[in-house]
Design an enzyme around this catalytic site. Structure first.
Site, short mmCIF file in Angstrom:
data_model
loop_
_atom_site.label_atom_id
_atom_site.label_comp_id
_atom_site.label_asym_id
_atom_site.label_seq_id
_atom_site.Cartn_x
_atom_site.Cartn_y
_atom_site.Cartn_z
N ALA A 206 0.89 -1.30 0.00
CA ALA A 206 -0.01 0.06 0.05
C ALA A 206 0.68 1.32 0.00
O ALA A 206 2.17 1.28 -0.44
CB ALA A 206 -0.96 -0.05 0.99
N ASN A 207 0.16 2.29 0.22
CA ASN A 207 1.13 3.54 0.46
C ASN A 207 0.71 4.51 1.68
O ASN A 207 -0.18 4.05 2.44
CB ASN A 207 1.07 4.51 -0.85
#
Ligand code: CTP
Length: 402
Positions: A206-207
């Site tokens: 993810a980020n």
């Protein structure tokens, strides 16, 4: 901060246990730039001391019809909004009946600004037909009713009757204070937060997106009278209370939701940080250390680009699209390229690498670029303020297009 700047709020606190929550409401209203005059009933003072409200509002609390002649007329004269929080069943009944036998009811009868009531009581009192009728009467007269909500009540009961949370009340007050604009009754779709791509049942790629920028945009559009839906990836940020919320996890789910919601939409605010890459294959069971060496290679595959995938749908539906461009270098050039390639009507450039802007920060600094190449710099400010500036710009462009 708009729409609260320099507004005068009259807060009437009546005798419910939730009176302590109204103290938090005063604080939040002051933080946003309002002046708050607090009026307490005799019963309210049994719940919370007037000194708390005096300290938070910075003004003396009003309580008696006899504090000076015509105080009940004076007090409401400059109010932009009168809020009754908490409003007990008795207060609702007295307001519905047009009573004017104490400072609270007399003042409420004399104000000519919008009135908002936030009921708080036991579930059985709330569902009693007498209360229901009083609420209906007040609604018919144009009084806005906020809450109550379901949850833990006093006396260890759980049910409908809790006063709405101060953040919810604040949102509703914002919507009432916001002058009607070009987004009224338009459908606005917002994407927010990151997406995740599973590595195995417990890990993901993810980020750092917090979702705050998307949520601020959704709140601002909703306050302007739009019908807003937010499609949000996993975030810990508190979503705005007004817009409809659709939770998704993976980029494919976000794309499906987006395609469905673009139907009938006038505006898309594409603030989500969609993960561009995910594991080529997600494992069905947890990757175990004993099955791997010291290093593990993960093959990543490109996921869908949501703006590109919806380009035809957006152009045939005439959906005004704001996108973001997160760049580490050649910002203006890259942002312009994305605007054109992805069919945006405006792009907000975020330069990565500043600790006070971009992902996971309460503030942001963006540069707005339009298809003619015109550039507008928005200096560092809170994400809520950036959202307002972006929506001002969108409203202006929609007006020109009409
Ligand atoms: N976006 C999208 N689908 C993706 C990635 C991004 O729709 N898979 C949207 C974002 O929501 C944003 C815009 O496209 O509004 C630009 O996103 P950004 O991350 O800056 O750029 P990318 O298109 O991912 O390109 P790159 O990573 O090469 O800079």
């Amino acid at each position: 901060m708009r729409p609260f700047d320099d507004r005068n709020i009259l807060l009437v606190v009546t005798g419910g246990i939730a009176a302590y929550k109204s103290a938090a409401l005063v604080r939040r209203l002051r933080e946003r730039g309002c002046s708050v005059d607090v009026l307490m009933t005799e019963n309210a003072e049994k719940m919370v001391g007037a000194a708390t409200f005096e300290a938070l509002s910075g003004r003396p609390v009003h309580r008696s019809l006899w504090e000076r002649p015509l105080a009940h007329i004076e007090l409401g004269k400059d109010a932009d909004l009168a809020v009754v929080a908490p409003a007990t069943a008795n207060t609702l009944a007295r307001m519905a009946g047009g009573h004017a036998d104490d400072m609270a009811t007399s003042t409420l009868l004399a104000v000519d600004c919008p009135v908002v009531v936030c009921p708080a009581m036991n579930t059985r009192m709330w569902t009693n037909p007498a209360t229901a009728q009083n609420v209906a009467t007040l609604r018919d007269r144009g009084v806005a009713i906020v809450g109550p909500e379901e949850g833990p009540l006093a006396e260890a009961e759980v049910g409908m009757g809790r006063m709405a949370e101060p953040v919810t009340i604040l949102s509703e007050l914002g919507r009432l204070l916001e002058p009607p604009g070009g987004l009224t009754d338009h459908k606005v779709v917002v994407t927010a937060g990151p997406t995740r791509a599973a590595v195995d049942p417990v890990r993901f790629v993810a980020n750092r997106s917090s979702g705050r920028m998307g949520f601020a945009l959704a709140e601002s559009a909703w306050r302007r009278g739009a019908s807003v839906v937010v499609i949000a990836g996993p975030t810990t940020a508190e979503p705005p209370h007004g817009p409809r919320l659709i939770r998704v996890e993976e980029s494919g789910e976000m794309l499906d939701a987006l395609r469905a919601e673009l139907d009938g939409a006038a505006v898309l605010l594409m603030a989500a940080a969609v993960s561009d890459f995910g594991p080529a294959e997600a494992l069905d069971s947890k990757m175990k250390k004993e099955d791997t060496g010291d290093t593990v290679s993960l093959e990543l595959r490109r996921g869908p680009d949501l703006l590109s995938e919806t380009l035809d749908q957006r152009s045939s539906g005439g959906v005004f699209t704001l996108g973001f461009a997160l760049e580490t270098h050649d910002g203006l050039e890259n942002a312009r390229r994305k605007l054109e390639a992805k069919g945006m009507d405006l792009v907000a450039l975020n330069e990565a690498g500043h600790p006070d802007s971009g992902f996971d920060s309460p503030t942001n600094r963006v540069t707005i670029i339009d298809p003619d190449g015109a550039v507008e710099e928005i200096p560092l400010m809170s994400k809520e303020e950036v959202a307002d500036r972006l929506l001002d710009r969108i409203e202006a462009q929609l007006r020109v297009a009409e």
